[in-house]
Enzyme design. Sequence first.
Site, PDB file in Angstrom:
ATOM      1  N   LYS A 192       0.839  -1.200   0.000  1.00 50.24           N
ATOM      2  CA  LYS A 192       0.000   0.000   0.000  1.00 50.24           C
ATOM      3  C   LYS A 192       0.873   1.250   0.000  1.00 50.24           C
ATOM      4  CE  LYS A 192      -3.915   1.787   2.763  1.00 50.24           C
ATOM      5  NZ  LYS A 192      -4.739   1.511   3.967  1.00 50.24           N
ATOM      6  N   SER A 249      -9.738   1.266   2.928  1.00 54.37           N
ATOM      7  CA  SER A 249      -8.874   2.042   2.067  1.00 54.37           C
ATOM      8  C   SER A 249      -7.815   1.233   1.297  1.00 54.37           C
ATOM      9  CB  SER A 249      -8.173   3.122   2.899  1.00 54.37           C
ATOM     10  OG  SER A 249      -7.325   2.545   3.868  1.00 54.37           O
ATOM     11  N   SER A 277      -9.755  -1.215   7.011  1.00 49.82           N
ATOM     12  CA  SER A 277      -9.159  -1.019   5.682  1.00 49.82           C
ATOM     13  C   SER A 277      -8.433  -2.207   5.066  1.00 49.82           C
ATOM     14  CB  SER A 277      -8.202   0.167   5.711  1.00 49.82           C
ATOM     15  OG  SER A 277      -8.948   1.344   5.550  1.00 49.82           O
TER      16      SER A 277
HETATM   17  N1  GLN Z   1     -13.156   3.443   6.466  1.00 51.45           N
HETATM   18  C1  GLN Z   1     -12.537   3.853   7.690  1.00 51.45           C
HETATM   19  C2  GLN Z   1     -12.195   5.311   7.625  1.00 51.45           C
HETATM   20  O1  GLN Z   1     -12.448   5.907   6.650  1.00 51.45           O
HETATM   21  C3  GLN Z   1     -11.332   3.005   7.984  1.00 51.45           C
HETATM   22  C4  GLN Z   1     -10.140   3.368   7.202  1.00 51.45           C
HETATM   23  C5  GLN Z   1      -8.944   2.569   7.577  1.00 51.45           C
HETATM   24  O2  GLN Z   1      -9.055   1.496   8.194  1.00 51.45           O
HETATM   25  N2  GLN Z   1      -7.792   3.076   7.222  1.00 51.45           N
HETATM   26  O3  GLN Z   1     -11.669   5.866   8.540  1.00 51.45           O
END
Ligand code: GLN
Length: 468
Positions: free
Chosen positions: A73, A148, A172
Amino acid sequence: MIETIHQNLLAKKYSALELTQDYLKRATEKNNELNAFITITKTEALQQAKDVDQLIASGAELPLLAGVPASVKDIILVEGVRATAASKILASYVAPYDATVITKLKEQGMVLIGKNNCDEFAMGSSTENSAYQPAKNPFDISRVPGGSSGGSAAAVAADMSVYSLGSDTGGSIRQPASFCGVVGLKPTYGAVSRYGLMAMASSLDQIGPLARSVADTQIVFNAIKGQDKMDATSTPAKPINKEKNFSNLKIGVPKEYFIAGMNSEVEEVIKNTIHVAEKLGAQIVPVSLPHTEQALAVYYIIQPAETSANLARFDGIRYGQRAAIDNGDEKLIDVYKKTRGQYFGAEVKRRIVLGTYILSAGYYDAYYKQAQKVRTLIQQDFKEVFNQVDVLITPVAPHPAFKLGEKMSDPLSMYLEDVFTVPINVAGVPALSVPVGKTKTGLPIGAQIIGPWWGEETLFAVGQTLEN
Ligand code: GLN
């Protein structure tokens, strides 16, 4: 898959270079459609593959991950490689050092195919917040791959890399794994070093693997875990000895994870999975985590608060881009305002505004401090439930992969997608997302297996059985 590649490399069925060329070709071709990579690291990959071939030729012992095509990532640092966090503010930022997880994988002979697309600074559930266009779901390119770590999940699902490292602050790793039909692990908080991971919400962030099987996920986790003196929140492993044999296994089913409004096919597939587990001999125990309903609210206070503090470092001076200042008359504050105004995306700005408000004098006690108190109650729920059962099984997300654009105009509906994954980060326990079924139209559905702190071994054992 990793074990097979390892054996084939040793048996000289193909060289690491041939395998890498094959993956580079596929990754490059498919990226036109899937946009799973922000950067493809061809030069690095070819050199790393040649080094692995030399190691094989020398007859020295070959680490299990040597020569296995990987991706990472774009929020994790790899020395000398661009790291954008899918943000315009870091468009030309080149990482000056390796994250600890990368150092560990390089010691094992990692071959890096490239850096995966994601939501900007990991904020989002669809990869649509990327400043470099969204990634797409390989099962249906009109749909999101989740987020994400959506680029990571799409790359692994489309065989553009064998495994990827993602980060999970509120879901994510697990949610994109579920949307793309791959396996993903959010480790126990402190199990994997965060050194070299761009911090989003430091008390929630963990790096973890995405791969096509539970066995591969376990191999990568074993390679990256461990205490690190560069991350004060990483802790020595305290593996626990919980039940792994299905005939003695107690599986908890928390009633709060089956809610009105969830997709009926998701509900059916998860209930069927629980039924299969019962048939295999596990004892199914209805349980309750009474503070689940508060977890989303707690998350969306703690996360923006910590994020607003962490993102203060992107000021146009220390890292990345700086907005042009027109005349010599402007003050330092104008450099900050212009740079951040110009190069941060809408969601990142929304979280910084929310977080700054939450932490401001007069509101800190009412929001941040209060959220920390409720966080303790949520942790207590998990402590109590794991006195009764070995693991929990729940859905990963209330829906399968949704359409691109479907939730972008309504941030709250996007946040609601995280309802089943954020409690795990708030508590700090580990959870594994395993593909267990599909919708009638062929979209993957994952089950979330949640374990007690340091219960990863049990998660792998249960995940493997369900996978089989
Ligand atoms: N969808 C969650 C957020 O927007 C989690 C994102 C993540 O785990 N990085 O904060």
